[in-house]
Design a protein around this motif. Structure first.
Motif, mmCIF file in Angstrom:
data_model
loop_
_atom_site.group_PDB
_atom_site.id
_atom_site.type_symbol
_atom_site.label_atom_id
_atom_site.label_comp_id
_atom_site.label_asym_id
_atom_site.label_seq_id
_atom_site.Cartn_x
_atom_site.Cartn_y
_atom_site.Cartn_z
ATOM 1 N N SER A 54 0.813 -1.216 0.000
ATOM 2 C CA SER A 54 0.000 0.000 0.000
ATOM 3 C C SER A 54 0.852 1.274 0.000
ATOM 4 C CB SER A 54 -0.936 0.004 1.206
ATOM 5 O OG SER A 54 -0.194 -0.006 2.396
ATOM 6 N N LEU A 55 2.173 1.156 -0.012
ATOM 7 C CA LEU A 55 3.037 2.338 -0.058
ATOM 8 C C LEU A 55 2.989 2.967 -1.448
ATOM 9 C CD1 LEU A 55 6.213 1.260 1.911
ATOM 10 C CD2 LEU A 55 4.386 2.745 2.662
ATOM 11 N N ASN A 109 1.776 6.197 2.903
ATOM 12 C CA ASN A 109 0.747 5.186 3.062
ATOM 13 C C ASN A 109 -0.541 5.914 3.444
ATOM 14 O OD1 ASN A 109 -0.978 3.141 3.821
ATOM 15 N ND2 ASN A 109 0.615 1.954 4.822
#
Length: 166
Positions: A17-18, A48
């Motif tokens: 999710s970065l 994030n």
């Protein structure tokens, strides 16, 4: 090759999710006996939006891709939490870094990000959708990004402020 690099990141436990954004790549030239030797520096923002974390990294190398990779690694090591109020920031804040000054203000839902230059990638990476910002002083993108990070670090929720006063 990009697939192998992504594969290594996932195996090493990096989070999918970065969000990584390259803000600026600078080419430097050093004059040597045989001519000019080129090198590159890159400012990278990693965030994030789900957990409201953001980090900034600065990488230098002889190749652009290596500079971006080093900047991304530095940003992942330097991630900080940010206090939000819904999709905007809780209050007005001013951040400074060297000659760069940044003014950020909360905005109502649906306004969007009305900010300039190096502020946009930082605010988008942290998950802020509605805010108004103004860059004052230096236009150097590295200093603007650092000033934005300084401003985000100063944000406090109403509960935190009330606890400090009590």
């Amino acid at each position: 090759m990009a697939m192998n690099r992504d594969k290594r990141r996932n195996e090493s436990g990096a989070d999918d999710s970065l969000k990584e954004v390259v803000v600026f790549v600078n080419r430097c030239a050093k004059t040597v006996k045989g001519g000019r030797r080129m090198s590159f520096s890159a400012v990278v923002v990693v965030g994030n939006p789900d957990e409201h974390l953001v980090g900034v990294g600065f990488g230098k190398a002889n190749e652009v891709s290596d500079a971006i990779r080093k900047g991304g690694e530095a940003a992942r090591k330097d991630m900080h939490p940010v206090t939000l109020k819904g999709k905007t920031i809780p209050h007005d804040v001013t951040g400074e870094c060297d000659g760069g000054r940044v003014l950020l203000k909360p905005a109502p839902d649906g306004t969007g990000l009305i900010v300039g230059g190096g502020m946009r990638p930082v605010l988008e990476s942290v998950g802020i959708r509605d805010a108004v910002g103004k860059s004052l002083g230096s236009k150097n993108r590295l200093n603007v990004v650092k000033a934005t990070m300084n401003a985000l670090a100063q944000l406090r929720s109403a509960e935190e402020i009330a606890a400090l006063r009590a």
